[in-house]
Design a protein around this motif. Sequence first.
Motif, PDB file in Angstrom:
ATOM      1  N   GLU A  14       0.843  -1.081  -0.189  1.00  0.00           N
ATOM      2  CA  GLU A  14      -0.073  -0.126  -0.055  1.00  0.00           C
ATOM      3  C   GLU A  14       0.719   1.451   0.002  1.00  0.00           C
ATOM      4  N   ILE A  15       1.966   1.244   0.743  1.00  0.00           N
ATOM      5  CA  ILE A  15       2.801   2.459   1.007  1.00  0.00           C
ATOM      6  C   ILE A  15       3.513   2.730  -0.541  1.00  0.00           C
ATOM      7  N   ASN A  16       4.021   1.477  -1.258  1.00  0.00           N
ATOM      8  CA  ASN A  16       4.672   1.781  -2.497  1.00  0.00           C
ATOM      9  C   ASN A  16       3.851   1.665  -3.637  1.00  0.00           C
ATOM     10  N   GLY A 164       1.705  15.109  29.829  1.00  0.00           N
ATOM     11  CA  GLY A 164       2.932  15.840  30.355  1.00  0.00           C
ATOM     12  C   GLY A 164       4.059  15.681  29.052  1.00  0.00           C
ATOM     13  N   GLN A 165       3.463  15.583  27.861  1.00  0.00           N
ATOM     14  CA  GLN A 165       4.619  15.711  26.919  1.00  0.00           C
ATOM     15  C   GLN A 165       4.357  16.806  25.827  1.00  0.00           C
ATOM     16  N   SER A 166       5.237  17.232  25.012  1.00  0.00           N
ATOM     17  CA  SER A 166       5.181  18.297  24.235  1.00  0.00           C
ATOM     18  C   SER A 166       4.103  17.785  22.955  1.00  0.00           C
ATOM     19  N   PHE A 167       3.409  18.455  22.300  1.00  0.00           N
ATOM     20  CA  PHE A 167       2.586  18.088  21.351  1.00  0.00           C
ATOM     21  C   PHE A 167       3.300  17.209  20.040  1.00  0.00           C
ATOM     22  N   GLU A 168       4.412  18.080  19.874  1.00  0.00           N
ATOM     23  CA  GLU A 168       5.223  17.239  18.852  1.00  0.00           C
ATOM     24  C   GLU A 168       5.399  16.026  19.139  1.00  0.00           C
ATOM     25  N   THR A 169       5.870  15.790  20.325  1.00  0.00           N
ATOM     26  CA  THR A 169       6.213  14.436  20.961  1.00  0.00           C
ATOM     27  C   THR A 169       4.929  13.566  20.654  1.00  0.00           C
ATOM     28  N   LEU A 170       3.842  13.672  21.070  1.00  0.00           N
ATOM     29  CA  LEU A 170       2.644  13.192  20.764  1.00  0.00           C
ATOM     30  C   LEU A 170       2.298  12.778  19.359  1.00  0.00           C
ATOM     31  N   LEU A 171       2.288  13.986  18.603  1.00  0.00           N
ATOM     32  CA  LEU A 171       2.342  13.640  17.165  1.00  0.00           C
ATOM     33  C   LEU A 171       3.255  12.573  16.559  1.00  0.00           C
ATOM     34  N   GLN A 172       4.279  12.629  16.809  1.00  0.00           N
ATOM     35  CA  GLN A 172       5.237  11.771  16.793  1.00  0.00           C
ATOM     36  C   GLN A 172       4.962  10.263  16.804  1.00  0.00           C
ATOM     37  N   GLN A 173       4.676  10.273  18.381  1.00  0.00           N
ATOM     38  CA  GLN A 173       4.528   8.920  18.912  1.00  0.00           C
ATOM     39  C   GLN A 173       3.278   8.405  18.347  1.00  0.00           C
ATOM     40  N   ARG A 174       2.164   9.072  18.387  1.00  0.00           N
ATOM     41  CA  ARG A 174       0.976   8.588  18.173  1.00  0.00           C
ATOM     42  C   ARG A 174       0.375   8.340  16.651  1.00  0.00           C
ATOM     43  N   LEU A 175       1.071   9.391  15.814  1.00  0.00           N
ATOM     44  CA  LEU A 175       0.364   9.333  14.567  1.00  0.00           C
ATOM     45  C   LEU A 175       1.652   9.406  13.485  1.00  0.00           C
ATOM     46  N   ALA A 176       2.694  10.116  13.464  1.00  0.00           N
ATOM     47  CA  ALA A 176       3.679  10.081  12.532  1.00  0.00           C
ATOM     48  C   ALA A 176       4.362   8.868  12.320  1.00  0.00           C
ATOM     49  N   GLN A 177       4.918   8.467  13.442  1.00  0.00           N
ATOM     50  CA  GLN A 177       5.841   7.099  13.506  1.00  0.00           C
ATOM     51  C   GLN A 177       4.784   6.092  13.266  1.00  0.00           C
ATOM     52  N   PRO A 178       3.637   5.738  13.785  1.00  0.00           N
ATOM     53  CA  PRO A 178       3.233   4.400  13.069  1.00  0.00           C
ATOM     54  C   PRO A 178       2.898   4.526  11.765  1.00  0.00           C
ATOM     55  N   LEU A 179       2.371   5.852  10.897  1.00  0.00           N
ATOM     56  CA  LEU A 179       2.040   6.165   9.683  1.00  0.00           C
ATOM     57  C   LEU A 179       3.235   6.139   8.828  1.00  0.00           C
ATOM     58  N   LEU A 181       5.354   8.680   8.468  1.00  0.00           N
ATOM     59  CA  LEU A 181       5.544   9.883   8.306  1.00  0.00           C
ATOM     60  C   LEU A 181       6.704  10.472   8.565  1.00  0.00           C
ATOM     61  N   GLU A 182       8.074  10.196   7.808  1.00  0.00           N
ATOM     62  CA  GLU A 182       8.899  10.489   8.509  1.00  0.00           C
ATOM     63  C   GLU A 182       9.661  11.976   8.367  1.00  0.00           C
ATOM     64  N   SER A 219      -0.231  23.814  16.817  1.00  0.00           N
ATOM     65  CA  SER A 219      -0.936  22.582  16.567  1.00  0.00           C
ATOM     66  C   SER A 219      -1.696  22.800  15.284  1.00  0.00           C
ATOM     67  N   SER A 220      -1.811  23.974  14.858  1.00  0.00           N
ATOM     68  CA  SER A 220      -2.272  24.057  13.490  1.00  0.00           C
ATOM     69  C   SER A 220      -1.515  24.745  12.480  1.00  0.00           C
ATOM     70  N   GLU A 221      -0.284  24.373  12.804  1.00  0.00           N
ATOM     71  CA  GLU A 221       0.699  24.776  11.582  1.00  0.00           C
ATOM     72  C   GLU A 221       1.616  23.851  11.613  1.00  0.00           C
ATOM     73  N   ALA A 222       1.831  23.076  10.474  1.00  0.00           N
ATOM     74  CA  ALA A 222       2.953  21.919  10.330  1.00  0.00           C
ATOM     75  C   ALA A 222       3.728  21.995   8.978  1.00  0.00           C
ATOM     76  N   VAL A 223       4.766  21.113   8.916  1.00  0.00           N
ATOM     77  CA  VAL A 223       5.336  20.964   7.564  1.00  0.00           C
ATOM     78  C   VAL A 223       5.227  19.580   7.523  1.00  0.00           C
ATOM     79  N   SER A 224       5.044  19.075   6.339  1.00  0.00           N
ATOM     80  CA  SER A 224       5.014  17.442   6.084  1.00  0.00           C
ATOM     81  C   SER A 224       5.103  17.251   4.447  1.00  0.00           C
TER      82      SER A 224
END
Length: 236
Positions: A14-16, A164-179, A181-182, A219-224
């Motif tokens: 699916e990724i490829n 007790g974590q930054s939102f960046e850390t939460l985004l990486q651990q809960r969404l970006a890394q599982p998907l 999104l490097e 949390s409303s501005e990102a690069v991707s």
Amino acid sequence: MALSSELRPSSEKEINSFTRKSFGVRSVKDPEPINSDTQFCIGSFSKPFASATIFVLAQNNRLSLNTRINRWLPEFAKPSIVGSETPTRSPNLLELLAHRGGIYSQKRGMNRRQARWIRDFRLTLEEAVNGIAGEELIYKPGTEYAYSGAGYCVLGRVAEVVLGQSFETLLQQRLAQPLQLERTTYFPDPEDPNIATGSIKGNPNPATPIFRLTFTYRSSEAVSIPRQGTPLVLPE
């Protein structure tokens, strides 16, 4: 598809399956062609990233969407409404997700102070949300719709307080890394040359956060970029 902390693409196939084609250059002053690793400031399209992170936390019973935000942010305990002397209740997470929390809206006009809370990238998310808490609501929570970037800053701050974590850390651990999104982040490396920028009057837009020496994304501005996908410029 349900969201969880184990959220992953269904298969490597699916990724490829993405077609990798890139068109354009990094900026009006940088003729280097973009490629599949070029990061884009995707503005408000990062709100789905923020909301998906909140839903993952809700699904894992770390917070409830129907809970009023003053449980975690006491500065919102008794907000006032523009034109009213009677305090009202604070919005809940679901209302903020749906832009029905009563938080001021950039689409309905905001003053310079209000703009600073969501545009001054030198502020931390905590500092920005403390400022937002000092602003009056524009209507009673849950009664009207008004698109609000400030409301999504508040959502991100709630998530930070809950875990007790930054939102960046939460985004990486809960969404970006599982998907996988490097190169999806709220904190792009200013020294990374492979970041596309918009333009204004024939020059790179000076409001682009990566041009600042010090900045904190909201949390409303990102690069991707979509991993192995086609980069898209998405307006705010």
